[in-house]
Design a protein around this motif. Structure first.
Motif, PDB file in Angstrom:
ATOM      1  N   PHE A 151       0.826  -1.200   0.000  1.00 60.62           N
ATOM      2  CA  PHE A 151       0.000   0.000   0.000  1.00 60.62           C
ATOM      3  C   PHE A 151       0.864   1.255   0.000  1.00 60.62           C
ATOM      4  CE2 PHE A 151      -2.940  -3.169   1.303  1.00 60.62           C
ATOM      5  CZ  PHE A 151      -4.203  -2.719   0.963  1.00 60.62           C
ATOM      6  N   LYS A 152       0.388   2.261  -0.731  1.00 61.43           N
ATOM      7  CA  LYS A 152       1.049   3.563  -0.719  1.00 61.43           C
ATOM      8  C   LYS A 152       0.002   4.649  -0.516  1.00 61.43           C
ATOM      9  CE  LYS A 152       5.188   2.717  -3.526  1.00 61.43           C
ATOM     10  NZ  LYS A 152       5.956   3.142  -4.723  1.00 61.43           N
ATOM     11  N   HIS A 153       0.435   5.737   0.101  1.00 61.35           N
ATOM     12  CA  HIS A 153      -0.456   6.866   0.352  1.00 61.35           C
ATOM     13  C   HIS A 153       0.033   8.072  -0.449  1.00 61.35           C
ATOM     14  CE1 HIS A 153      -2.284   4.573   3.624  1.00 61.35           C
ATOM     15  NE2 HIS A 153      -1.056   4.263   4.004  1.00 61.35           N
ATOM     16  N   PHE A 154      -0.901   8.762  -1.087  1.00 70.09           N
ATOM     17  CA  PHE A 154      -0.574   9.923  -1.909  1.00 70.09           C
ATOM     18  C   PHE A 154      -1.404  11.119  -1.451  1.00 70.09           C
ATOM     19  CE2 PHE A 154       0.369   6.224  -4.473  1.00 70.09           C
ATOM     20  CZ  PHE A 154       1.559   6.547  -5.105  1.00 70.09           C
ATOM     21  N   VAL A 170       0.800  -2.750 -11.159  1.00 69.35           N
ATOM     22  CA  VAL A 170      -0.603  -2.415 -11.396  1.00 69.35           C
ATOM     23  C   VAL A 170      -1.145  -1.861 -10.084  1.00 69.35           C
ATOM     24  CG1 VAL A 170      -2.885  -3.351 -11.978  1.00 69.35           C
ATOM     25  CG2 VAL A 170      -0.859  -4.161 -13.183  1.00 69.35           C
ATOM     26  N   PHE A 171      -2.153  -0.998 -10.167  1.00 72.90           N
ATOM     27  CA  PHE A 171      -2.615  -0.282  -8.979  1.00 72.90           C
ATOM     28  C   PHE A 171      -4.130  -0.397  -8.808  1.00 72.90           C
ATOM     29  CE2 PHE A 171       1.058   1.634 -10.912  1.00 72.90           C
ATOM     30  CZ  PHE A 171       1.930   1.863  -9.866  1.00 72.90           C
ATOM     31  N   ILE A 172      -4.557  -0.338  -7.555  1.00 71.00           N
ATOM     32  CA  ILE A 172      -5.982  -0.272  -7.230  1.00 71.00           C
ATOM     33  C   ILE A 172      -6.168   0.847  -6.212  1.00 71.00           C
ATOM     34  CG2 ILE A 172      -8.004  -1.486  -6.341  1.00 71.00           C
ATOM     35  CD1 ILE A 172      -6.599  -4.116  -6.983  1.00 71.00           C
ATOM     36  N   ILE A 173      -7.070   1.774  -6.502  1.00 80.31           N
ATOM     37  CA  ILE A 173      -7.361   2.837  -5.535  1.00 80.31           C
ATOM     38  C   ILE A 173      -8.260   2.266  -4.441  1.00 80.31           C
ATOM     39  CG2 ILE A 173      -8.573   5.014  -5.156  1.00 80.31           C
ATOM     40  CD1 ILE A 173      -7.518   6.087  -7.661  1.00 80.31           C
ATOM     41  N   ILE A 174      -7.735   2.208  -3.240  1.00 83.10           N
ATOM     42  CA  ILE A 174      -8.488   1.689  -2.105  1.00 83.10           C
ATOM     43  C   ILE A 174      -9.351   2.784  -1.488  1.00 83.10           C
ATOM     44  CG2 ILE A 174      -8.302   0.575   0.161  1.00 83.10           C
ATOM     45  CD1 ILE A 174      -7.474  -1.135  -2.248  1.00 83.10           C
ATOM     46  N   ASP A 175      -8.820   4.001  -1.494  1.00 81.48           N
ATOM     47  CA  ASP A 175      -9.573   5.133  -0.958  1.00 81.48           C
ATOM     48  C   ASP A 175      -9.123   6.393  -1.685  1.00 81.48           C
ATOM     49  OD1 ASP A 175     -11.440   6.324   0.828  1.00 81.48           O
ATOM     50  OD2 ASP A 175      -9.771   7.082   2.029  1.00 81.48           O
ATOM     51  N   VAL A 187      -8.208  12.853 -19.553  1.00 73.73           N
ATOM     52  CA  VAL A 187      -8.921  11.871 -20.376  1.00 73.73           C
ATOM     53  C   VAL A 187      -9.859  10.990 -19.555  1.00 73.73           C
ATOM     54  CG1 VAL A 187      -7.147  11.785 -22.160  1.00 73.73           C
ATOM     55  CG2 VAL A 187      -6.993  10.235 -20.193  1.00 73.73           C
ATOM     56  N   GLY A 188      -9.881  11.168 -18.239  1.00 74.51           N
ATOM     57  CA  GLY A 188     -10.794  10.354 -17.447  1.00 74.51           C
ATOM     58  C   GLY A 188     -10.531  10.443 -15.963  1.00 74.51           C
ATOM     59  N   ASP A 189     -11.430   9.820 -15.199  1.00 77.96           N
ATOM     60  CA  ASP A 189     -11.325   9.752 -13.746  1.00 77.96           C
ATOM     61  C   ASP A 189     -11.024   8.319 -13.320  1.00 77.96           C
ATOM     62  OD1 ASP A 189     -12.336  12.504 -12.606  1.00 77.96           O
ATOM     63  OD2 ASP A 189     -13.685  11.994 -14.269  1.00 77.96           O
ATOM     64  N   VAL A 190     -10.340   8.193 -12.211  1.00 84.32           N
ATOM     65  CA  VAL A 190     -10.066   6.878 -11.627  1.00 84.32           C
ATOM     66  C   VAL A 190     -10.745   6.846 -10.263  1.00 84.32           C
ATOM     67  CG1 VAL A 190      -8.325   5.181 -11.013  1.00 84.32           C
ATOM     68  CG2 VAL A 190      -7.840   6.857 -12.802  1.00 84.32           C
ATOM     69  N   GLN A 191     -11.772   6.011 -10.158  1.00 86.81           N
ATOM     70  CA  GLN A 191     -12.591   5.976  -8.954  1.00 86.81           C
ATOM     71  C   GLN A 191     -12.051   4.973  -7.936  1.00 86.81           C
ATOM     72  OE1 GLN A 191     -15.010   8.134  -8.883  1.00 86.81           O
ATOM     73  NE2 GLN A 191     -15.298   8.640 -11.054  1.00 86.81           N
ATOM     74  N   LYS A 192     -12.600   5.046  -6.750  1.00 82.74           N
ATOM     75  CA  LYS A 192     -12.283   4.077  -5.699  1.00 82.74           C
ATOM     76  C   LYS A 192     -12.579   2.661  -6.191  1.00 82.74           C
ATOM     77  CE  LYS A 192     -13.597   2.772  -0.984  1.00 82.74           C
ATOM     78  NZ  LYS A 192     -14.480   3.079   0.169  1.00 82.74           N
ATOM     79  N   ASP A 193     -11.689   1.725  -5.869  1.00 83.14           N
ATOM     80  CA  ASP A 193     -11.785   0.299  -6.217  1.00 83.14           C
ATOM     81  C   ASP A 193     -11.464   0.009  -7.680  1.00 83.14           C
ATOM     82  OD1 ASP A 193     -12.496  -0.401  -3.620  1.00 83.14           O
ATOM     83  OD2 ASP A 193     -14.636  -0.162  -4.024  1.00 83.14           O
ATOM     84  N   GLU A 194     -11.099   1.021  -8.451  1.00 84.69           N
ATOM     85  CA  GLU A 194     -10.735   0.778  -9.847  1.00 84.69           C
ATOM     86  C   GLU A 194      -9.287   0.323  -9.957  1.00 84.69           C
ATOM     87  OE1 GLU A 194     -12.005   2.877 -13.373  1.00 84.69           O
ATOM     88  OE2 GLU A 194     -12.995   4.335 -12.072  1.00 84.69           O
ATOM     89  N   GLN A 215      -7.569  14.006  -4.795  1.00 80.40           N
ATOM     90  CA  GLN A 215      -7.703  14.104  -3.341  1.00 80.40           C
ATOM     91  C   GLN A 215      -6.763  13.070  -2.746  1.00 80.40           C
ATOM     92  OE1 GLN A 215     -11.441  11.548  -2.023  1.00 80.40           O
ATOM     93  NE2 GLN A 215     -12.059  13.016  -3.610  1.00 80.40           N
ATOM     94  N   ALA A 216      -6.584  13.102  -1.440  1.00 79.01           N
ATOM     95  CA  ALA A 216      -5.684  12.131  -0.811  1.00 79.01           C
ATOM     96  C   ALA A 216      -6.117  10.710  -1.173  1.00 79.01           C
ATOM     97  CB  ALA A 216      -5.675  12.324   0.697  1.00 79.01           C
ATOM     98  N   CYS A 217      -5.150   9.862  -1.522  1.00 82.60           N
ATOM     99  CA  CYS A 217      -5.449   8.506  -1.991  1.00 82.60           C
ATOM    100  C   CYS A 217      -4.625   7.460  -1.245  1.00 82.60           C
ATOM    101  CB  CYS A 217      -5.131   8.366  -3.483  1.00 82.60           C
ATOM    102  SG  CYS A 217      -6.210   9.271  -4.586  1.00 82.60           S
ATOM    103  N   THR A 218      -5.244   6.310  -1.057  1.00 82.95           N
ATOM    104  CA  THR A 218      -4.528   5.110  -0.631  1.00 82.95           C
ATOM    105  C   THR A 218      -4.610   4.119  -1.779  1.00 82.95           C
ATOM    106  OG1 THR A 218      -5.091   5.451   1.691  1.00 82.95           O
ATOM    107  CG2 THR A 218      -4.391   3.239   1.051  1.00 82.95           C
ATOM    108  N   VAL A 219      -3.456   3.613  -2.196  1.00 88.78           N
ATOM    109  CA  VAL A 219      -3.388   2.783  -3.398  1.00 88.78           C
ATOM    110  C   VAL A 219      -2.702   1.456  -3.087  1.00 88.78           C
ATOM    111  CG1 VAL A 219      -2.467   2.645  -5.748  1.00 88.78           C
ATOM    112  CG2 VAL A 219      -3.307   4.823  -4.868  1.00 88.78           C
ATOM    113  N   MET A 220      -3.296   0.366  -3.552  1.00 93.90           N
ATOM    114  CA  MET A 220      -2.640  -0.937  -3.471  1.00 93.90           C
ATOM    115  C   MET A 220      -1.728  -1.088  -4.681  1.00 93.90           C
ATOM    116  SD  MET A 220      -4.232  -4.808  -3.477  1.00 93.90           S
ATOM    117  CE  MET A 220      -5.083  -4.626  -1.920  1.00 93.90           C
ATOM    118  N   VAL A 221      -0.484  -1.442  -4.427  1.00 94.23           N
ATOM    119  CA  VAL A 221       0.514  -1.587  -5.486  1.00 94.23           C
ATOM    120  C   VAL A 221       0.813  -3.076  -5.668  1.00 94.23           C
ATOM    121  CG1 VAL A 221       2.807  -0.917  -6.271  1.00 94.23           C
ATOM    122  CG2 VAL A 221       1.487   0.634  -4.815  1.00 94.23           C
ATOM    123  N   ILE A 222       0.564  -3.586  -6.872  1.00 95.15           N
ATOM    124  CA  ILE A 222       0.725  -5.014  -7.142  1.00 95.15           C
ATOM    125  C   ILE A 222       1.820  -5.206  -8.191  1.00 95.15           C
ATOM    126  CG2 ILE A 222      -0.449  -7.146  -7.784  1.00 95.15           C
ATOM    127  CD1 ILE A 222      -3.104  -5.654  -7.324  1.00 95.15           C
TER     128      ILE A 222
END
Length: 263
Positions: A151-154, A170-175, A187-194, A215-222
């Motif tokens: 996990f990383k926080h931005f 590859v990444f998943i926005i957790i929050d 070109v687009g938005d990246v929503q939570k859980d995407e 906005q502040a994000c928590t991201v799963m890094v795979i």
């Protein structure tokens, strides 16, 4: 029973020990008929009477679970314990002649339960086979994602990925929420859980867009390799990715349509 593929030394030792147990279990019990000769079978269980158990006297019996070869039974193994029990499908096949010694199922269990040593041997036999299969599963199962290191926080306005970077994760926005830009154009938005960042992983090309936290994000890094393995073993992840890509393509089409109409 012998599992397909290379086995560690301790598994070979356990297999050898288990191989000797059926003979000890049936010691003193007479077969209920003449040896059964099977030349070839694609589904042996359907060819055998459900009220009998068998010891393999000669030949090999291949076991397929979900139509995938998993293990084989050989001389000395007990066949038929699964009969009459509602268990996941396991198909037994043999391509060469097989000789089976039949025993009445009810007599076998009476014989086993009449002796505490035989009861103990039977428990060892069942638990031993379970241990072999569990060990094989543990050795082939892909490692799970570990949240402590994944996990990383931005902060807001931080770049999660940059256009032109190498694609090794590859990444998943957790929050939180983020936006994707190509050459500085949104070109687009990246929503939570995407899931995002997968396209470049699949194409082995550099990142085609920059993703910035709105906005502040928590991201799963795979890691790339782990993600590809997870895609193969977890259809839910594949489904989520398809949905995510479909949404982005739809948004991109709308952006392009809007630009054409305004020009």
């Amino acid at each position: 029973m012998y599992l397909l593929g290379e086995q560690p030394a301790y598994a070979d030792q356990l297999i050898s020990r288990l191989q000797s147990i059926p003979g000890k279990l049936l010691d003193g019990l007479s077969p209920c008929g003449e040896p059964l000769q099977v030349e070839r079978s694609e589904n042996l269980a359907s060819d055998l009477p459900s009220n009998q158990l068998f010891i393999i006297d000669n030949g090999l019996l291949h076991a397929l679970v979900d139509e995938r070869p998993l293990f084989y039974l050989q001389e000395g193994d007990l066949v038929g314990l699964r009969q009459g029990i509602d268990l996941p499908s396991c198909r037994y096949t043999c391509d060469e002649p097989l000789t089976l010694i039949p025993y009445a199922r009810s007599d076998v269990f009476k014989h086993i339960y009449a002796s505490e040593p035989r009861q103990e041997l039977f428990i060892q036999y069942l638990v031993g086979h379970t241990a072999l299969l569990s060990d094989a599963l543990a050795r082939i199962k892909q490692p799970e994602i570990r949240p402590a290191t994944g996990f990383k926080h931005f902060a807001k306005d931080d770049a999660l990925i940059n256009q032109g970077d190498e694609a090794d994760h590859v990444f998943i926005i957790i929050d939180g929420h983020a936006q994707a830009f190509v050459d500085g154009v949104k070109v687009g938005d990246v929503q939570k859980d995407e899931i995002f960042g997968a396209m470049a992983v699949f194409t082995n090309e550099k990142r085609s867009a920059t993703v910035i936290a709105s906005q502040a994000c928590t991201v799963m890094v795979i890691p790339k390799d782990q993600f590809l393995s997870l895609m193969e073993s977890n259809p839910r992840i594949a489904h989520s990715l398809v949905e995510s890509m479909a949404r982005r393509i739809d948004l991109l089409n709308k952006e392009i349509t809007g630009l054409r109409q305004s020009s």
